[in-house]
Motif scaffolding. Structure first.
Motif, PDB file in Angstrom:
ATOM      1  N   ASP A 291       0.845  -1.197   0.000  1.00 40.13           N
ATOM      2  CA  ASP A 291       0.000   0.000   0.000  1.00 40.13           C
ATOM      3  C   ASP A 291       0.884   1.253   0.000  1.00 40.13           C
ATOM      4  O   ASP A 291       1.806   1.359   0.813  1.00 40.13           O
TER       5      ASP A 291
ATOM      6  N   TYR B 175       1.429   2.809   3.366  1.00 44.70           N
ATOM      7  CA  TYR B 175       1.932   1.981   4.461  1.00 44.70           C
ATOM      8  C   TYR B 175       3.047   2.679   5.246  1.00 44.70           C
ATOM      9  O   TYR B 175       2.999   2.757   6.477  1.00 44.70           O
TER      10      TYR B 175
ATOM     11  N   LYS C 161      -6.409   1.591   8.810  1.00 43.71           N
ATOM     12  CA  LYS C 161      -7.053   1.703   7.500  1.00 43.71           C
ATOM     13  C   LYS C 161      -8.531   1.308   7.574  1.00 43.71           C
ATOM     14  O   LYS C 161      -9.373   1.953   6.945  1.00 43.71           O
TER      15      LYS C 161
ATOM     16  N   LEU D 119      -6.816  -2.751  -3.175  1.00 43.04           N
ATOM     17  CA  LEU D 119      -6.328  -3.174  -1.861  1.00 43.04           C
ATOM     18  C   LEU D 119      -7.246  -2.660  -0.755  1.00 43.04           C
ATOM     19  O   LEU D 119      -7.542  -3.372   0.201  1.00 43.04           O
ATOM     20  N   ASN D 120      -7.720  -1.430  -0.901  1.00 41.01           N
ATOM     21  CA  ASN D 120      -8.669  -0.900   0.076  1.00 41.01           C
ATOM     22  C   ASN D 120      -9.945  -1.741   0.090  1.00 41.01           C
ATOM     23  O   ASN D 120     -10.527  -1.988   1.148  1.00 41.01           O
TER      24      ASN D 120
END
Length: 202
Positions: free
Chosen positions: A77, A80, A103, A150-151
């Motif tokens: 990410d 990150y 997150k 990814l979210n």
């Protein structure tokens, strides 16, 4: 009771940390003095609840495999490294867990701050956990909030995580009254401005 709402003064008087949220002896403490808006309060509460659920997941070999795969993906990410700087005392998978919990909470906080319907749905749910599940589902369908694949994976995992907590003693957290109390105490004293990802997680 699994959740206690305190002020900064109460934390200092009791010798407790003055962080926005923390867990002590299995109890989630939310410091009302540190929240900028209702979305921030929900973000911190879900962050801390996630820690309790993840503790159980890590004790289950089958569930732990999926969890650690997500942590590995999370390192890709773009946010990150920025988030990791917020937790200088954490390393390895403990640091990854902090970033993941941050997150999860922030994605829901964004949804609440950007769309008042999400807040209304959460507050009007029969239980806090039911409201959280509905919120996950709605946010996943909002591409402008999710942003990246990814979210979406993080939200999808979190939704499943909160749907399978039968082994966690969170019965008292199910009451939506804590959310109502938070909302009332923040009303007229906080605005609904948006804040950066790092501010939400501090």
């Amino acid at each position: 009771n699994n959740v206690k709402i305190i002020t900064n003064d109460e934390a200092l008087e009791s010798g407790l940390p003055t962080a926005k949220g923390f867990i002590k002896d299995g109890i989630i403490y939310l410091n009302i003095s540190r929240f900028k808006n209702f979305g921030n309060a929900v973000s911190v509460g879900i962050h801390e609840m996630s820690h309790l659920i993840i503790a159980s997941i890590k004790a289950n070999t089958l569930k732990a495999d999926e969890y650690y795969r997500l942590l590995n993906d999370l390192k890709q990410d773009p946010e990150y490294d920025e988030l990791a700087l917020l937790y200088p005392d954490s390393v390895g998978s403990d640091l990854d867990e902090e970033v993941l919990c941050c997150k999860i909470g922030k994605l829901l906080s964004n949804a609440i701050n950007l769309n008042s319907d999400f807040e209304t749905e959460l507050l009007s749910s029969d239980s806090l956990l039911d409201g959280i599940k509905k919120l996950f589902n709605k946010v996943k369908s909002s591409k402008d909030i999710i942003g990246t694949s990814l979210n979406y994976a993080v939200l999808n995992y979190a939704e499943n995580m909160f749907s399978d907590i039968s082994s966690i003693n969170l019965a008292n957290i199910q009451s939506s009254q804590k959310l109502v109390e938070l909302k009332k105490r923040l009303y007229n004293s906080r605005n609904k401005d948006n804040y950066s990802l790092t501010q939400e997680c501090k």
